[in-house]
Design an enzyme around this catalytic site. Structure first.
Site, PDB file in Angstrom:
ATOM      1  N   PRO A   1       0.801  -1.125  -0.155  1.00 58.20           N
ATOM      2  CA  PRO A   1      -0.353   0.317   0.208  1.00 58.20           C
ATOM      3  C   PRO A   1       1.066   1.237  -0.427  1.00 58.20           C
ATOM      4  CG  PRO A   1      -0.146  -1.291   1.837  1.00 58.20           C
ATOM      5  CD  PRO A   1       0.244  -2.202   0.905  1.00 58.20           C
ATOM      6  N   ASN A   2       0.390   2.445  -0.891  1.00 63.07           N
ATOM      7  CA  ASN A   2       0.347   3.148  -0.694  1.00 63.07           C
ATOM      8  C   ASN A   2       2.582   3.667  -1.504  1.00 63.07           C
ATOM      9  OD1 ASN A   2      -1.318   4.463   0.660  1.00 63.07           O
ATOM     10  ND2 ASN A   2      -0.691   3.598   2.368  1.00 63.07           N
TER      11      ASN A   2
ATOM     12  N   ARG B   1       4.124  11.102  -1.950  1.00 58.71           N
ATOM     13  CA  ARG B   1       4.634  10.789  -0.962  1.00 58.71           C
ATOM     14  C   ARG B   1       5.733  10.748   0.606  1.00 58.71           C
ATOM     15  NH1 ARG B   1       4.996   4.523   0.948  1.00 58.71           N
ATOM     16  NH2 ARG B   1       4.024   4.661   3.142  1.00 58.71           N
TER      17      ARG B   1
ATOM     18  N   TYR C   1      10.870   8.719   1.066  1.00 61.13           N
ATOM     19  CA  TYR C   1      10.935   7.970  -0.263  1.00 61.13           C
ATOM     20  C   TYR C   1      11.498   8.727  -1.513  1.00 61.13           C
ATOM     21  CZ  TYR C   1       8.000   5.434   3.416  1.00 61.13           C
ATOM     22  OH  TYR C   1       7.498   4.845   4.712  1.00 61.13           O
TER      23      TYR C   1
ATOM     24  N   ASN D   1       8.354  -6.039  -0.992  1.00 66.31           N
ATOM     25  CA  ASN D   1       7.923  -4.188  -0.321  1.00 66.31           C
ATOM     26  C   ASN D   1       6.486  -4.411   0.525  1.00 66.31           C
ATOM     27  OD1 ASN D   1       8.167  -2.102   1.021  1.00 66.31           O
ATOM     28  ND2 ASN D   1       8.525  -0.767  -0.621  1.00 66.31           N
TER      29      ASN D   1
ATOM     30  N   ALA E   1       3.384  -0.831   4.493  1.00 68.38           N
ATOM     31  CA  ALA E   1       3.134  -0.966   6.066  1.00 68.38           C
ATOM     32  C   ALA E   1       2.519  -2.477   6.198  1.00 68.38           C
ATOM     33  CB  ALA E   1       1.975   0.124   6.399  1.00 68.38           C
TER      34      ALA E   1
ATOM     35  N   HIS F   1       5.004  -4.712   8.960  1.00 72.87           N
ATOM     36  CA  HIS F   1       4.571  -4.332  10.336  1.00 72.87           C
ATOM     37  C   HIS F   1       3.369  -4.823  10.746  1.00 72.87           C
ATOM     38  CE1 HIS F   1       7.971  -1.888   8.498  1.00 72.87           C
ATOM     39  NE2 HIS F   1       6.663  -1.291   8.407  1.00 72.87           N
TER      40      HIS F   1
ATOM     41  N   ASP G   1       2.678 -15.870   5.349  1.00 73.45           N
ATOM     42  CA  ASP G   1       2.075 -17.179   5.110  1.00 73.45           C
ATOM     43  C   ASP G   1       2.247 -17.668   3.490  1.00 73.45           C
ATOM     44  OD1 ASP G   1       1.697 -18.017   8.186  1.00 73.45           O
ATOM     45  OD2 ASP G   1      -0.386 -17.036   8.456  1.00 73.45           O
TER      46      ASP G   1
ATOM     47  N   GLU H   1      12.707  -9.870   0.761  1.00 78.98           N
ATOM     48  CA  GLU H   1      12.368  -8.019   1.776  1.00 78.98           C
ATOM     49  C   GLU H   1      12.894  -6.898   1.503  1.00 78.98           C
ATOM     50  OE1 GLU H   1      12.449  -7.794   5.639  1.00 78.98           O
ATOM     51  OE2 GLU H   1      11.142  -6.701   5.757  1.00 78.98           O
TER      52      GLU H   1
ATOM     53  N   HIS I   1      13.073  -2.617   1.426  1.00 77.06           N
ATOM     54  CA  HIS I   1      12.127  -0.367   1.875  1.00 77.06           C
ATOM     55  C   HIS I   1      13.459  -0.170   1.285  1.00 77.06           C
ATOM     56  CE1 HIS I   1       9.524  -3.294   4.948  1.00 77.06           C
ATOM     57  NE2 HIS I   1      10.391  -4.168   5.149  1.00 77.06           N
ATOM     58  N   ILE I   2      12.201   0.561   0.830  1.00 76.61           N
ATOM     59  CA  ILE I   2      13.354   2.180   0.678  1.00 76.61           C
ATOM     60  C   ILE I   2      13.899   3.015   1.502  1.00 76.61           C
ATOM     61  CG2 ILE I   2      12.828   4.201  -0.867  1.00 76.61           C
ATOM     62  CD1 ILE I   2      10.060   2.676  -1.723  1.00 76.61           C
ATOM     63  N   SER I   3      12.848   3.095   2.256  1.00 76.09           N
ATOM     64  CA  SER I   3      13.880   3.443   3.899  1.00 76.09           C
ATOM     65  C   SER I   3      14.528   2.623   5.238  1.00 76.09           C
ATOM     66  CB  SER I   3      12.218   4.510   4.543  1.00 76.09           C
ATOM     67  OG  SER I   3      11.764   3.829   5.011  1.00 76.09           O
TER      68      SER I   3
ATOM     69  N   ARG J   1      13.705   4.132  12.097  1.00 76.56           N
ATOM     70  CA  ARG J   1      12.618   4.750  12.191  1.00 76.56           C
ATOM     71  C   ARG J   1      11.592   4.684  13.475  1.00 76.56           C
ATOM     72  NH1 ARG J   1       9.369   5.072   6.318  1.00 76.56           N
ATOM     73  NH2 ARG J   1       8.639   6.546   7.931  1.00 76.56           N
TER      74      ARG J   1
ATOM     75  N   ARG K   1       8.089  -0.049  13.289  1.00 79.59           N
ATOM     76  CA  ARG K   1       8.398   0.063  11.952  1.00 79.59           C
ATOM     77  C   ARG K   1       9.592  -1.244  12.327  1.00 79.59           C
ATOM     78  NH1 ARG K   1       6.014   3.217   7.956  1.00 79.59           N
ATOM     79  NH2 ARG K   1       5.173   5.351   9.286  1.00 79.59           N
TER      80      ARG K   1
HETATM   81  C1  DQA Z   1       8.701   0.369   3.410  1.00 80.00           C
HETATM   82  C2  DQA Z   1       8.415   1.007   5.060  1.00 80.00           C
HETATM   83  C3  DQA Z   1       7.327   0.667   5.906  1.00 80.00           C
HETATM   84  O1  DQA Z   1       7.161   1.146   7.485  1.00 80.00           O
HETATM   85  C4  DQA Z   1       6.028   2.143   5.500  1.00 80.00           C
HETATM   86  O2  DQA Z   1       4.966   1.321   5.846  1.00 80.00           O
HETATM   87  C5  DQA Z   1       5.824   1.901   3.638  1.00 80.00           C
HETATM   88  C6  DQA Z   1       7.275   1.340   3.355  1.00 80.00           C
HETATM   89  C7  DQA Z   1       9.292   1.018   2.931  1.00 80.00           C
HETATM   90  O3  DQA Z   1       9.736   0.972   2.000  1.00 80.00           O
HETATM   91  O4  DQA Z   1      10.429   2.035   3.894  1.00 80.00           O
HETATM   92  O5  DQA Z   1       4.801   2.262   3.609  1.00 80.00           O
HETATM   93  O6  DQA Z   1       8.104  -0.359   3.609  1.00 80.00           O
END
Ligand code: DQA
Length: 143
Positions: free
Chosen positions: A9-10, A17, A22, A73, A76, A79, A86, A97, A99-101, A106, A110
């Site tokens: 998501p997002n 965003r 990001y 990725n 959210a 977490h 599963d 896995e 994550h951009i950040s 953080r 997270r």
């Molecule tokens: C994220 C980090 C997550 O905590 C956050 O909810 C995201 C993006 C990242 O790519 O850094 O939506 O997965």
């Protein structure tokens, strides 16, 4: 080799965003980067994004027999979701896995990742190029 890239998501709002976290590059740029890198390293890719947990689970299930590896990725859902790890475990497709950040630097919440334990590696805090590093890990069988 066929690699599935799954975004939660997002992530469709990249560029708009929280750009300080990001970055200013948008989702289409990410897709272009992944497709260009796939050509460079000689792999095929499928790219999926959804804001809905169940759709992500369906996508992972549908990857069975279609893809050899997965970059995910979960955003959210990293977490909160038990259904996503599963599904990864159920299909048995090696996953990295991303994550951009840097999620570990953080907020406390997270630092919890339910998918990490079913992934062969994690790339966190390397920006969009983290996706390309994850593809390399899978293509080179490094993990
Ligand atoms: C994220 C980090 C997550 O905590 C956050 O909810 C995201 C993006 C990242 O790519 O850094 O939506 O997965």
């Amino acid at each position: 080799m066929k690699i599935l890239i799954v975004n939660g998501p997002n992530l469709n709002l990249l560029g708009i965003r929280e750009p300080d976290i990001y970055g200013r590059e948008d989702y289409d740029t990410l897709v272009d980067m992944i497709e260009d890198h796939a050509k460079e390293i000689g792999v095929e890719v499928g790219i999926f994004q959804s804001n809905h947990e169940g759709d992500i689970v369906d996508c992972i299930q549908d990857a069975m027999g279609e893809f050899d590896a997965m970059v995910i990725n979960p955003a959210a859902y990293t977490h909160t979701s038990v259904a996503i790890p599963d599904a990864i475990k159920a299909v048995g497709i090696p996953a990295v896995e991303v994550h951009i950040s840097d999620v570990d630097a953080r907020e406390e919440f997270r630092k919890i990742s339910y998918v990490r334990q079913v992934c062969v590696a994690t790339v966190s805090g390397h920006g969009l190029k983290g996706y390309l590093e994850a593809m390399d890990i899978l293509a080179e069988g490094k993990a």
